[in-house]
Design an enzyme around this catalytic site. Structure first.
Site, mmCIF file in Angstrom:
data_model
loop_
_atom_site.group_PDB
_atom_site.id
_atom_site.type_symbol
_atom_site.label_atom_id
_atom_site.label_comp_id
_atom_site.label_asym_id
_atom_site.label_seq_id
_atom_site.Cartn_x
_atom_site.Cartn_y
_atom_site.Cartn_z
ATOM 1 N N ASP A 1 0.855 -1.164 0.000
ATOM 2 C CA ASP A 1 0.000 0.000 0.000
ATOM 3 C C ASP A 1 0.910 1.238 0.000
ATOM 4 O O ASP A 1 2.125 1.145 0.146
ATOM 5 C CB ASP A 1 -0.946 -0.024 1.225
ATOM 6 C CG ASP A 1 -2.201 0.805 0.983
ATOM 7 O OD1 ASP A 1 -3.218 0.548 1.626
ATOM 8 O OD2 ASP A 1 -2.154 1.707 0.111
HETATM 9 C C1 GLC Z 1 -4.459 4.177 -0.066
HETATM 10 C C2 GLC Z 1 -5.358 3.040 0.333
HETATM 11 C C3 GLC Z 1 -5.482 1.964 -0.708
HETATM 12 C C4 GLC Z 1 -5.408 2.583 -2.085
HETATM 13 C C5 GLC Z 1 -3.995 3.149 -2.258
HETATM 14 C C6 GLC Z 1 -3.832 3.827 -3.607
HETATM 15 O O1 GLC Z 1 -3.649 4.582 1.008
HETATM 16 O O2 GLC Z 1 -5.090 2.398 1.577
HETATM 17 O O3 GLC Z 1 -6.740 1.298 -0.482
HETATM 18 O O4 GLC Z 1 -5.658 1.612 -3.077
HETATM 19 O O5 GLC Z 1 -3.651 4.059 -1.217
HETATM 20 O O6 GLC Z 1 -4.674 4.948 -3.694
#
Ligand code: GLC
Length: 694
Positions: free
Chosen positions: A257
């Protein structure tokens, strides 16, 4: 594309580049928007060999970036984006789509989202989000399909099938199931907080959504921010390799993430970014989303023989393979087309589908004196902060309120005597009305990432408005906008009818108008318990009986509270409709089965009204005695059936050893013994039949 040949021709920089993902601003002539990642200076070197980017929201921009990139490369960029409940046509949030109990409908919505997104240059969506949830304080419960493992597995599978379509459809996009794992078990409902559980709990309750997506061949998995049992997931080799790749047999790409790899310094797990890069890659993360640790340190780690080039090649191979499967080597732009974008996005059939999805997702919790449906000539006063707002939800992608239908706009299509008064005229309008519709609840920024709340009840100002209106009119209907279960105990008594509208997306206003006018009928059922009191949280239907169950023993030395009942205000699986269904004649074809046998459990469902309608008939089991104690109820089947007015249908379920089994410390087993089997249209069960597994 001969990927092995391509891999052999790649330099080490090119290989490492494929393992890095940056936000779109790194590819634009704007200042790098550092959200939470490092204040890494943005320069051509950083992105020179990047494998993918995220958050490009513009088709023209995607085409330009890819074109510029391909001037110096022969490996196209992957474009990834959070298409969570629609791209431009926004359908209801996943917590609402769970309430439809209609996996086929959810699949159609994901297919629609994939068509719009791929036409705008998206190749991968960071969806489905399948984290099981039990704590409504967490802002991200809106992104999930709820508290039940069985339903979550089915809905996860549907979403992946809808997005990917086996990569046979030119509009297919790759799915990325998230957030592996147990992000939804964050303690106290605080986002990013620790998760701690036994291996039994992990596999019995939290793993099913990821399993459903992986069994549907989801292309990617996103690892989560949290620690699991004290170890940050980003460095949790047991979870990311032993469990995900070996036990669940996941063969695709693992992406971290956003900046989660470097977060391990703040977790106080590792001292520096280089250690983070080493531990994350060793644990099984292939792509580093925006921590830039892989860019900065993998080359040195390879030189120091801490990371093997063979493992680098394995990770790069999977990424090239996905690009090949999508067709990017043949055409780096795939379907991206500015002219097609205008034809595909928000087209009539998509808006109709979003309307249908919203209609099936709304849950009618109460309808006293049959206040609903409304007569087209009823004098209606529509008040409250959301009366003319389009609630497109917390992950609205490219959805815009201007393209949507508010409650007010929708009601105007079906009702002639509709008043939406200014604040100073609210009381007069309510006094004159036959019925008052109150659009209350939460703004969409009160849920979503980073938006947990300690207080999940109706706000004091809205309660005061309710009381003021109740003084002059007793026919009140609550239209509740929310991304989470809300504590309604303080206000429930003021309303004759209560409708949960969730965050319904582009067509919420049209959907509620069709339902309130009776053109369509309610069918939604809750997939997350609505508490009586915030102190009950976490609260869920599949709880354990304990040795001192209050519901069996009453007061004194029992498991419960002196001042609040144990039961939720509205339970899992519950939802009313304009029809009136009677479930009776529960039968079982025989009272015991052996290993390879099954029984048929049947009920009759009578629609005792003159209104056609759908009802979701649910099959639950209770294992009366087991090595590891099992919940008082477990959903093991459901059928959403249409029954015409005054008609009756027989609904049948097949029950075999798989229906009765569970993950005992991670291994699926069916223990011999007695089971109660219930069939109902909510988790408020009564009649059961007994089955012995021999
Ligand atoms: C965010 C979220 C994740 C998302 C990613 C990209 O922090 O936790 O669900 O897909 O970043 O936006």
């Amino acid at each position: 594309m001969d990927i092995n040949k391509l891999l052999r021709e790649m330099t080490l920089e090119e290989k490492i580049g494929q393992l890095n993902q940056y936000t779109v601003d790194y590819f634009l002539d704007t200042e790098a928007l550092i959200v939470t990642g490092p204040n890494h200076k943005k320069d051509g070197k950083t992105i020179k060999y990047a494998g993918s980017l995220l958050n490009c929201f513009n088709t023209k921009q995607m085409i330009e970036i890819q074109r510029n990139y391909m001037k110096d490369h022969n490996i196209p960029l992957l474009f990834m984006l959070d298409v969570v409940h629609g791209y431009k046509t926004i359908y209801p949030i996943p917590l609402a789509m769970g309430a439809t109990f209609n996996p086929e409908l959810l699949k159609r919505c994901c297919k629609m989202a994939a068509k719009e997104a791929s036409t705008c240059g998206v190749h991968v969506t960071f969806s489905p989000m399948v984290d099981m949830v039990r704590d409504a304080r967490w802002g991200r419960v809106m992104e999930t399909t709820g508290e039940d493992p069985y339903l979550n597995e089915i809905m996860a599978k549907s979403q992946v099938e809808g997005y990917q379509q086996d990569f046979k459809n030119k509009y297919s996009i790759a799915g990325c199931v998230k957030h592996f794992a147990c992000y939804g078990a964050c303690e106290s409902g605080k986002d990013y907080n620790m998760a701690d559980m036994s291996e039994h709990t992990l596999f019995e309750y939290y793993m099913s959504g990821y399993k459903g997506a992986i069994d549907a061949d989801v292309a990617m998995v996103m690892s989560s921010f949290n620690t699991l049992n004290g170890i940050p997931v980003s460095a949790n080799k047991w979870l990311l390799t032993d469990v995900l790749k070996e036990k669940l047999n996941f063969k695709g790409i693992v992406i971290s993430d956003f900046d989660a790899i470097n977060d391990m310094i703040k977790h106080q797990h590792l001292p520096n970014s280089k250690e983070c890069a080493y531990k994350a890659f060793d644990a099984g993360i292939d792509i580093d989303m925006m921590s830039i640790a892989y860019f900065d340190h993998l080359k040195d780690l390879i030189k120091e023989n801490k990371v093997s080039i063979e493992k680098i090649d394995e990770a790069v191979y999977k990424i090239l393979e996905l690009k090949d499967k999508l067709g990017l080597f043949e055409n780096p732009y795939l379907n991206a087309s500015i002219s097609n974008e205008k034809k595909v996005c928000l087209c009539k059939s998509h808006l109709n589908l979003a309307t249908k999805a919203a209609e099936e997702s709304f849950v009618l919790l109460k309808n006293e004196d049959n206040v609903l449906p409304l007569n087209e000539n009823s004098k209606i006063s529509l008040i409250g902060p959301f009366a003319d707002k389009v609630h497109i939800g917390s992950w609205f992608c490219l959805g815009e309120e201007k393209d949507g239908v508010s409650i007010y706009q929708g009601l105007k299509e079906n009702f002639v005597n509709l008043d939406m008064p200014s604040d100073e005229n609210v009381i007069n309008s309510a006094k004159e009305a036959d019925v008052v519709l109150m659009s209350l609840g939460e703004k969409y920024i009160e849920t979503g990432e980073g938006n947990s709340k300690a207080n999940i009840k109706i706000s004091d100002d809205q309660i005061q408005l309710i009381k003021n209106v109740y003084e002059v009119n007793k026919n009140l209907v609550l239209l509740l906008y929310t991304g989470r279960p809300i504590v309604l105990s303080d206000v429930e008594k003021y309303f004759k009818s209560i409708v949960v509208m969730w965050q319904p997306g582009t067509m919420g206003g049209k959907a509620i108008s069709n339902l309130l006018s009776g053109k369509t009928n309610f069918s939604g059922k809750l997939t997350m318990s609505f508490p009586r009191h915030i102190a009950q949280v976490p609260i869920y239907y599949n709880y354990l009986n304990t040795g001192r169950p209050k519901q069996m023993m009453g007061q004194g030395f029992v498991s419960g509270y002196l001042d609040v009942e144990n039961s939720p205000l509205y339970p899992f699986g519950y939802g009313l409709s304009y029809s009136n269904f009677k479930i009776h004649s529960l039968k079982i074809s025989k009272n015991s089965i052996k290993e390879d046998q099954y029984v048929t459990v049947s009920v009759k469902v009578k629609n005792q009204s003159n209104v056609d309608g759908y009802n979701t008939i649910q099959l639950y089991i209770n294992d009366l005695f087991s090595d590891i104690v099992r919940p008082v109820l477990e959903l093991k089947g459901f059928k959403k059936v249409f029954i015409k007015a005054n008609e009756e249908k027989t609904i049948r379920f097949k029950v075999d050893k798989n229906t009765l089994g569970y993950y005992r410390n991670g291994n699926f087993v069916t223990e011999k013994g007695d089971f109660n089997i219930y069939v109902s249209d909510s988790s408020l069960v009564t009649d059961f039949v007994r089955l012995t597994y021999k």
